[in-house]
Design an enzyme around this catalytic site. Sequence first.
Site, PDB file in Angstrom:
ATOM      1  N   LYS A  78       0.796  -1.233   0.000  1.00  0.00           N
ATOM      2  CA  LYS A  78       0.000   0.000   0.000  1.00  0.00           C
ATOM      3  C   LYS A  78       0.825   1.278   0.000  1.00  0.00           C
ATOM      4  O   LYS A  78       0.385   2.305  -0.519  1.00  0.00           O
ATOM      5  CB  LYS A  78      -0.940   0.002   1.204  1.00  0.00           C
ATOM      6  CG  LYS A  78      -2.169  -0.885   1.064  1.00  0.00           C
ATOM      7  CD  LYS A  78      -3.229  -0.219   0.217  1.00  0.00           C
ATOM      8  CE  LYS A  78      -4.553  -0.965   0.281  1.00  0.00           C
ATOM      9  NZ  LYS A  78      -5.628  -0.265  -0.431  1.00  0.00           N
ATOM     10  N   ASP A 125      -7.866  -0.114   6.935  1.00  0.00           N
ATOM     11  CA  ASP A 125      -7.901  -1.285   7.804  1.00  0.00           C
ATOM     12  C   ASP A 125      -6.508  -1.558   8.361  1.00  0.00           C
ATOM     13  O   ASP A 125      -6.339  -2.395   9.240  1.00  0.00           O
ATOM     14  CB  ASP A 125      -8.365  -2.519   7.029  1.00  0.00           C
ATOM     15  CG  ASP A 125      -7.282  -2.998   6.069  1.00  0.00           C
ATOM     16  OD1 ASP A 125      -6.535  -3.921   6.438  1.00  0.00           O
ATOM     17  OD2 ASP A 125      -7.171  -2.429   4.975  1.00  0.00           O
TER      18      ASP A 125
END
Length: 411
Positions: A78, A125
Amino acid sequence: MKMKDGFYITDIPKVKDGANVKAFLSVEKGRSVIDYHRSFPAYQETPLAELKELAQKLGLAGFFVKDESYRFGLNAFKVLGGSYSIGRWLAQKLEMKETELTYKKLTDPQTKKQLGDLTFVTATDGNHGRGVAWTARELGQQSVIYMPKGSATERLENIRAEGAEASITDMNYDEAVRLANKMGEDKGWIMVQDTAWEGYQEIPRWIMQGYATMAFEAIEQLGQVVPTHVFLQAGVGSLAGAVSGLLANFYGESKPIITIVEPNKADCIYQTAAAKDGKLHFVTGDMDTIMAGLACGEPNQIGWDVISECDEFAVSCPDWVAAKGMRVLGNAVGNDPKVISGESGAVTAGFVAAVMSRPDLKWLKDELKLDENARVLCFSTEGDTDQEHYRKIVWDGLYPSDREATGNYDK
């Protein structure tokens, strides 16, 4: 649309107006983005694991898995999107050319003096937020991170360790995104989110371009090998769109068959594809899948547009598929390299392994044209980012894949 035993598959309707929506993911752009990432001292190309003996066991010509557990020491891919989008935002503010966009320039004391103190905010998350927090710290800025309910404490502490102000909310992911956006508007913080809505598209597009570094590396590592099948997991669809667009632009007419894989409980891309009405379709509620990184109910319009132009199939599957993938990758066949993959990272490999080894899933094997000539590419987008849960699955056998042991396909 077809379904059986907790698996659903649909073809993805193609864009019919001839629009080249994947143009912003060109090969030239991919080279520019990877040059930016290579300017970071922490940059190192992540491995492409060639699983020769697993491929032979499953009846495939080849099986490759891009292992993102090594990315910038953060155990997930990410950071590629967060770092590039923040860099682009800062460059725009500084009126810099993209070719001047380097880590050295962005960390120069004079640059920091020009920028002043900034705060970046996002909802996550875990993996995206950690990447944003890491980038903000690397560039001498601040970050605030909101996490949906059910997020792992380990992921929260990893984000805080990067210097961020972080908390777990009592909201689902999409509600946490709206909270982050509101706080950004109220306090003048910069929102760095990988989903898009009307009036908020530039940063999500930059994030997708950042993700393309992972695909660009894989292409270089494959060399003369051209995959016939690529399986991509999807949350909001930003990663899937980014990789799909770059692969389609690079391979052209030789583009592999691309299939999107999602959990049953958060399958917004599948639902959008299956509806075939040109509209985005949302999944609501808690979305309590073990694939926390994919527990997103609202597709990114930009990502969906690329997916609908480039990809062939969308699949919705039970949670045990991800657990199977974690065990398969973590327990290598013969001399194959071992890949430590988390729940969201392993679902595609688990899906391929299940389809190729279970007679009851032959209908999916046939639908996807998987045979002895298939060369498969998957992306393990995270390592064991929740180590406690990883061990419960891999060591203790949580979410078994044997039908008789589970009694159903959801647990």
